[in-house]
Design an enzyme around this catalytic site. Structure first.
Site, mmCIF file in Angstrom:
data_model
loop_
_atom_site.group_PDB
_atom_site.id
_atom_site.type_symbol
_atom_site.label_atom_id
_atom_site.label_comp_id
_atom_site.label_asym_id
_atom_site.label_seq_id
_atom_site.Cartn_x
_atom_site.Cartn_y
_atom_site.Cartn_z
ATOM 1 N N SER A 149 0.896 -1.411 -0.035
ATOM 2 C CA SER A 149 -0.016 -0.032 0.021
ATOM 3 C C SER A 149 0.788 1.332 0.142
ATOM 4 C CB SER A 149 -0.865 -0.044 1.263
ATOM 5 O OG SER A 149 -0.042 -0.063 2.370
ATOM 6 N N ARG A 150 0.181 2.319 -0.335
ATOM 7 C CA ARG A 150 0.929 3.597 -0.170
ATOM 8 C C ARG A 150 0.518 4.123 1.193
ATOM 9 N NH1 ARG A 150 2.659 5.914 -4.908
ATOM 10 N NH2 ARG A 150 1.817 5.237 -6.882
ATOM 11 N N ASP A 178 -10.619 -0.554 13.696
ATOM 12 C CA ASP A 178 -9.672 -1.318 13.585
ATOM 13 C C ASP A 178 -9.914 -2.471 14.335
ATOM 14 O OD1 ASP A 178 -7.303 -1.624 12.770
ATOM 15 O OD2 ASP A 178 -6.014 -0.275 13.933
#
Lengths: 497, 497
Positions: free
Chosen positions: B198-199, B260
């Site tokens: 991912s970035r 999360d």
């Protein structure tokens, strides 16, 4: 700094800012991943979502565009300078996170959430997160705190009278326009009843839509106060009065998600009535298979909740349960309902007796709150005021004070009679299906569209007898409604659907 | 029918349709209250939110404007005709409602939700509702079903090799760029390792950002397949490969809400690895006070969950716990991290030993999956490939195959050394604060911005010794970063912060 520009896009309440992809001052790609940005002008700041524009005609490189609502909220003329910054999340998002993780919130945290809701500082996803987490569980303390916070965040009305009454119905029943009869009766007696109502969102008409057939309803708080001072009562739309702005924001997310918990409903209703300055509230809970409340047990649990919250917030609450098994009156849709209401007030022979009787019961219960009236005589007084024409006069005073409509619209000219497919007794009418049918026909947008019921539960019909007439104003709606009625007419006759 | 027009507004993924308030064919006020409308063109339909426009230059009365992404999704040229209709809510919203009300969902229901997520048919509020309701509780059956559904909805890679390895790190540790060393070592051995990364979203650099300093990373699935065929490994950005589009959509809501949960994290990681065609997955869980996983107990619970899901979905999972108490390596920010990575691969004397050692451990564990290798010799083999320069050669092959950057950007020229305020031993470095500081300095947007650490935990310092250097490319960022470092340097020296 960028130059402010109004972008003529109506974002339905949301704040949207527009900057050019080749903006010389900010790098839009740096801001776009953020949930919100902050538009800073003259010491004020406005939370807004950001869209990036590749068309200099919409916004030039040195401009900051704002959607119509955002522009209006900032109160600028255009051409002023403004800066943008990534928005910190409002602190209340931390509280929402706590709630998601199963914590209970205290009064202060709920006040912060409500303040941010009312100020449009929370995104739809944050609002949904709060509502879903609260739907999971909500303590009675939380509910009380939420109700109080919601009632304080908007405008608040106050009245000199010691007793100020109001009524509210837990909805779902087509044609149930009792408020438009109860308010004039109570006002005719001289008891203040500052009634604000909603417009239909998923139903074919709200009280505000039906009243609007007869009078202006989008009154400011100031005008609402004036009408009640003059007439003892009013029938206005709540949208401009801003009594519970946090509730309005929550409802905009509750509806599409159909989140509909008892706790949120009670907080919503009670906060509005508290802000309206009511002292005595009558709650009508219709019970029926296609009504919102389906059993006596559910109604009793809801009653306890209303009574408990009422005691905690200092609002006297009385709850009555009513028959919610079929539509009330005959007309469904603004013009048709207004016709029924006026027929009752005028004492016309064709006035629907169920609408008349229910309105008298509710008005009677409200009048019992007048200490000057002998206990138990509320119903008789209500009937007297209806029969002697005082209620009609009060209604006309209210209509004139709010602003009389000079022309009453006609019922939709495209009509179609739905006929009985079986002979026998009408056993049930599906309120949910009748509501949808009236929506398909065009209500409430087309005020003359809707349904006119000829048969109610208990009536005996022959095959081919007209059950109801569909009214529509546009061919496309008319087609949809006929097709929908064809798939199911909502009537159960002699046990056969 | 309206004429389709591209409105040059980038809505960051969301579909937005624009119609004129005075549109002659539709009444926009009738559609605006709906959550979504359906744009119908040529048998295709696209769910979209609606904005109403009061500027004929943006859309005329006979036009239907579409935001850039919506226009691209519909694949039109402009000028074609289209109709609109109020959108029925996708059926999966009913399932989301069930979940809100405490029901568990079956595999089919989760598949429908995932399909609608991937196709952008759910609004942000609906996605938030699903995530929050799932955060409340999620059964292991639901998690398995969700993982499988997510892995199947996007592109799927397949490889001829019997063993295909991958690694994933549960993040939060600055400078932790082991993938860029592990992948070339494993690829040099000949074991396929199709790594997508991912970035950065909230961190100062993701592996994709750091790799992009050296090579092109936004490869299509086709190009990713070619690079792995040629080089046995790759280091690409996952964004164009579309391995788990539902996950990408969920993450866009999870981030701003900081939802999360372990269950959602496991489903997210496992679904991507399954879609990438991996057979053996190594999960690195750094444990530390400012790391994502804070205790050994938490790490063990997470390990059990990964292993359980791995068994159920047929993916071999090995979990290792590592030291997450301080940053790894020296550089933080794309250019500085790329420098450290290349130093390790080149065997340079200044190469950070912690980054080298951790990478060898992970590469060794992955190489153990090669049946041809003697049990227990993975680490030695990894070290051999690093020391004999084969890993560096593999990295250069990968860089060339992906598309080498001809010019390596410089580190930010605005620099500032943060000095020790106390003498003694460095006891702790706050990873969270270091990450924020590097972000303030401009990373990852400014690839040369970031932090260069001179002292790590265990080092002894004198007052005035430089702890680290801040690099920035712009004065404003430089100012923010200096101010933030001034408020707290993130170092605990001899017990004093």
């Amino acid at each position: 700094m960028l130059k402010l520009k109004r972008v003529a896009i109506d974002t339905y309440g949301a704040n949207v800012a527009f900057i050019s992809r080749t903006c010389t001052i900010y790098r839009p790609e740096e801001y776009q991943p953020f949930n919100k940005i902050k538009v800073i002008h003259n010491g004020q700041s406005l939370l807004s979502s950001l869209m990036v524009v590749d068309d200099q005609a919409i916004v030039a490189d040195d401009e900051l565009g704002l959607s119509e609502q955002a522009f209006a909220r900032l109160g600028v003329a255009g051409g002023e300078t403004a800066a943008i910054a990534p928005a910190e999340q409002p602190r209340s998002v931390d509280h929402i996170r706590e709630k998601i993780h199963g914590h209970t919130l205290d009064a202060h945290q709920l006040e912060e959430i409500v303040a941010d809701l009312a100020a449009h500082r929370l995104s739809e996803m944050e609002i949904a997160a709060f509502l879903v987490a609260s739907a999971g569980f909500m303590t009675t303390d939380e509910m009380i705190s939420l109700t109080k916070a919601m009632s304080k965040v908007g405008n608040q009305l106050s009245w000199r009278a010691p007793v100020v009454v109001d009524k509210h119905c837990i909805g779902g029943i087509p044609g149930n326009r009792t408020s438009m009869i109860v308010v004039p009766i109570v006002a005719a007696h001289g008891l203040p009843i500052p009634k604000s109502s909603s417009r239909a969102i998923t139903s074919p008409a709200g009280t505000a839509d039906t009243m609007e057939v007869l009078a202006k309803v989008d009154l400011s708080m100031h005008d609402m106060q004036r009408v009640v001072d003059e007439c003892s009562g009013c029938l206005v739309w709540g949208g401009h009065v801003n009594l519970s702005p946090a509730d309005d924001v929550m409802i905009s997310v509750e509806r599409p998600l159909s989140i509909d918990t008892r706790e949120q409903m009670v907080a919503s209703i009670m906060s509005k009535k508290m802000a309206a300055g009511s002292t005595h509230l009558l709650i009508d809970i219709p019970i029926g298979p296609s009504s919102k409340v389906k059993s006596h047990g559910d109604a009793m649990r809801l009653r306890k909740l209303f009574e408990y919250v009422g005691r905690e917030v200092g609002l006297h609450v009385e709850v009555v349960t009513t028959d919610g098994s079929q539509p009330i009156g005959r007309g469904i849709g603004p013009v048709l309902e207004a016709r029924d209401v006026m027929a009752v007030l005028e004492g016309a022979p064709e006035a629907p007796t169920d609408l008349r009787e229910k309105s008298l019961q509710l008005a009677g219960a409200l009048l019992e709150n007048d200490p000057a009236l002998k206990g138990g005589s509320g119903y008789a007084r209500a009937r007297e005021l209806l029969e002697n024409g005082e209620a009609l006069k009060a209604m006309n005073r209210i209509i004139d004070a709010q602003g009389r409509k000079t022309e009453i619209p006609c019922t939709g000219e495209l009509t179609f009679d739905v006929l009985a497919k079986a002979a026998g007794k009408v056993m049930a009418i599906d309120c949910f299906r009748i509501n949808r049918l009236a929506r398909f026909a065009g209500a409430p947008m087309d005020v003359g569209a809707g349904i006119d019921l000829f048969k109610k539960v208990g009536d005996v019909v022959e095959i081919g007898d007209p059950l109801y007439r569909i009214h529509a104003c546009f061919e496309s709606d008319f087609g949809f409604a006929k097709k929908f009625a064809d798939e199911g007419d909502a009537y159960t006759i002699d046990g056969k659907v």
